[in-house]
Design a protein around this motif. Sequence first.
Motif, PDB file in Angstrom:
ATOM      1  N   THR A   1      31.433   3.714  18.990  1.00 16.74           N
ATOM      2  CA  THR A   1      32.477   4.007  18.013  1.00 16.74           C
ATOM      3  C   THR A   1      32.887   2.743  17.266  1.00 16.74           C
ATOM      4  OG1 THR A   1      33.316   5.752  19.459  1.00 16.74           O
ATOM      5  CG2 THR A   1      34.760   5.040  17.683  1.00 16.74           C
ATOM      6  N   ALA A   2      33.024   1.636  18.006  1.00 17.89           N
ATOM      7  CA  ALA A   2      33.397   0.369  17.375  1.00 17.89           C
ATOM      8  C   ALA A   2      32.346  -0.070  16.361  1.00 17.89           C
ATOM      9  CB  ALA A   2      33.592  -0.703  18.445  1.00 17.89           C
ATOM     10  N   ARG A   3      31.075   0.077  16.735  1.00 22.41           N
ATOM     11  CA  ARG A   3      29.996  -0.303  15.803  1.00 22.41           C
ATOM     12  C   ARG A   3      30.019   0.571  14.554  1.00 22.41           C
ATOM     13  NH1 ARG A   3      25.260   1.964  14.827  1.00 22.41           N
ATOM     14  NH2 ARG A   3      25.172   3.189  16.755  1.00 22.41           N
ATOM     15  N   LEU A   4      30.128   1.872  14.745  1.00 22.78           N
ATOM     16  CA  LEU A   4      30.136   2.782  13.609  1.00 22.78           C
ATOM     17  C   LEU A   4      31.338   2.549  12.700  1.00 22.78           C
ATOM     18  CD1 LEU A   4      28.963   6.116  15.296  1.00 22.78           C
ATOM     19  CD2 LEU A   4      27.648   4.640  13.757  1.00 22.78           C
ATOM     20  N   SER A   5      32.473   2.175  13.322  1.00 21.03           N
ATOM     21  CA  SER A   5      33.665   1.932  12.507  1.00 21.03           C
ATOM     22  C   SER A   5      33.473   0.751  11.564  1.00 21.03           C
ATOM     23  CB  SER A   5      34.881   1.684  13.410  1.00 21.03           C
ATOM     24  OG  SER A   5      34.816   0.419  14.033  1.00 21.03           O
ATOM     25  N   LEU A   6      32.573  -0.166  11.929  1.00 19.84           N
ATOM     26  CA  LEU A   6      32.236  -1.297  11.055  1.00 19.84           C
ATOM     27  C   LEU A   6      31.129  -0.932  10.072  1.00 19.84           C
ATOM     28  CD1 LEU A   6      32.226  -4.213  13.676  1.00 19.84           C
ATOM     29  CD2 LEU A   6      34.034  -3.622  12.054  1.00 19.84           C
TER      30      LEU A   6
ATOM     31  N   HIS B   1      45.741   6.435   9.689  1.00 20.30           N
ATOM     32  CA  HIS B   1      44.375   5.929   9.603  1.00 20.30           C
ATOM     33  C   HIS B   1      43.427   7.110   9.488  1.00 20.30           C
ATOM     34  CE1 HIS B   1      46.059   2.473  12.029  1.00 20.30           C
ATOM     35  NE2 HIS B   1      45.189   1.768  11.342  1.00 20.30           N
ATOM     36  N   HIS B   2      42.259   6.885   8.952  1.00 16.90           N
ATOM     37  CA  HIS B   2      41.128   7.753   9.205  1.00 16.90           C
ATOM     38  C   HIS B   2      40.451   7.194  10.451  1.00 16.90           C
ATOM     39  CE1 HIS B   2      41.144   8.685   4.675  1.00 16.90           C
ATOM     40  NE2 HIS B   2      41.609   9.746   5.320  1.00 16.90           N
ATOM     41  N   VAL B   3      40.168   8.062  11.422  1.00 24.71           N
ATOM     42  CA  VAL B   3      39.579   7.592  12.674  1.00 24.71           C
ATOM     43  C   VAL B   3      38.298   8.351  12.979  1.00 24.71           C
ATOM     44  CG1 VAL B   3      41.812   6.900  13.620  1.00 24.71           C
ATOM     45  CG2 VAL B   3      40.920   9.178  14.121  1.00 24.71           C
ATOM     46  N   LEU B   4      37.389   7.667  13.642  1.00 24.41           N
ATOM     47  CA  LEU B   4      36.152   8.263  14.135  1.00 24.41           C
ATOM     48  C   LEU B   4      36.322   8.533  15.621  1.00 24.41           C
ATOM     49  CD1 LEU B   4      33.087   8.945  14.049  1.00 24.41           C
ATOM     50  CD2 LEU B   4      32.665   6.513  14.465  1.00 24.41           C
ATOM     51  N   LEU B   5      36.159   9.791  16.038  1.00 23.67           N
ATOM     52  CA  LEU B   5      36.214  10.161  17.447  1.00 23.67           C
ATOM     53  C   LEU B   5      34.814  10.544  17.919  1.00 23.67           C
ATOM     54  CD1 LEU B   5      39.391  12.444  17.755  1.00 23.67           C
ATOM     55  CD2 LEU B   5      39.226   9.951  17.960  1.00 23.67           C
ATOM     56  N   LEU B   6      34.441  10.082  19.109  1.00 14.96           N
ATOM     57  CA  LEU B   6      33.197  10.478  19.746  1.00 14.96           C
ATOM     58  C   LEU B   6      33.528  10.994  21.141  1.00 14.96           C
ATOM     59  CD1 LEU B   6      30.669   7.615  18.846  1.00 14.96           C
ATOM     60  CD2 LEU B   6      30.882   9.864  17.789  1.00 14.96           C
ATOM     61  N   GLN B   7      33.012  12.182  21.478  1.00 16.59           N
ATOM     62  CA  GLN B   7      33.282  12.773  22.785  1.00 16.59           C
ATOM     63  C   GLN B   7      32.005  12.933  23.578  1.00 16.59           C
ATOM     64  OE1 GLN B   7      35.428  16.490  22.747  1.00 16.59           O
ATOM     65  NE2 GLN B   7      34.995  16.909  24.904  1.00 16.59           N
ATOM     66  N   THR B   8      32.050  12.526  24.839  1.00 20.99           N
ATOM     67  CA  THR B   8      30.985  12.764  25.806  1.00 20.99           C
ATOM     68  C   THR B   8      31.625  13.321  27.060  1.00 20.99           C
ATOM     69  OG1 THR B   8      29.627  10.946  24.943  1.00 20.99           O
ATOM     70  CG2 THR B   8      29.120  11.754  27.154  1.00 20.99           C
ATOM     71  N   GLY B   9      31.299  14.559  27.418  1.00 23.77           N
ATOM     72  CA  GLY B   9      31.944  15.174  28.570  1.00 23.77           C
ATOM     73  C   GLY B   9      33.433  15.308  28.333  1.00 23.77           C
TER      74      GLY B   9
ATOM     75  N   GLY C   1      37.926   6.595  20.271  1.00 23.60           N
ATOM     76  CA  GLY C   1      38.167   6.615  18.839  1.00 23.60           C
ATOM     77  C   GLY C   1      38.531   5.246  18.309  1.00 23.60           C
ATOM     78  N   ARG C   2      38.212   5.045  17.047  1.00 25.99           N
ATOM     79  CA  ARG C   2      38.535   3.771  16.392  1.00 25.99           C
ATOM     80  C   ARG C   2      38.755   4.036  14.913  1.00 25.99           C
ATOM     81  NH1 ARG C   2      37.384  -1.775  18.073  1.00 25.99           N
ATOM     82  NH2 ARG C   2      37.339  -3.168  16.277  1.00 25.99           N
TER      83      ARG C   2
END
Length: 250
Positions: free
Chosen positions: A8-13, A137-145, A150-151
Amino acid sequence: MTNDTLKTARLSLRLSQEEFARRIREVGKAVGEPNDASKRLVQRWESGVTAQPRPVYARALEAVLGVPIEAMGFPARVSPDREGGHDMSAAEASAPGVANPETTAVAQAEQSNFSGIWLSRYEFYSSSREQTFTGAHHVLLLQTGDRITGRSISPNSLDPQSSMSVDLTVDRNIITGTWRERTGEEGFYRGATYYGALQMLAEPTGRRIVGKWVGFGKDFDVNTGPWELVFLDASTAPGTIERYSSAPQA
């Protein structure tokens, strides 16, 4: 267990794995600690195959992302005598004496997947300005299980240099966890970092999450306020992230 916090941190950049590796190498060279970060190594970190980066990589990651290594989904860094010649595998990181909280996660069946782009909006009262503000903010959330990371992928509507992250756990429609916001050096709060907890409920549609945040004020008092997440887009593709890179209106 995959490391969605780092992803998530990488994608946020808005960096590919190859670009992220290049940034890590550049930072290492700039501080006099050259490293051999590669796309393959980033893939191993994000997939969870490598659960603990060597200190030279940990320091470069901290410089690139601006947060401690523990806030990137990795266990706390190990002592220098365990540095070794390779990054630790997931099995090594799970050995006695090395914390690996990822092993405690249990996937929840038949629940919504909250991965995607969301509008994050919260209210807080500023005692020094005697006024209530709304940050967004606009945030990116990623869910696994049952785990959501989010970031922020856009500036805060109140502070262009602010960045925010959340680490959440889902149990049916109950979502709990922690938040962290680092304010801009030139903003009102002069680069201060704030932490707290979140207690939220997802509406039946899975498109809105509402609840409360809790945090500490400057005088050691406990503050709280409303926080909501509103679904915007299920895509996590680079083009979609770029589209939501501007600050939302409060």
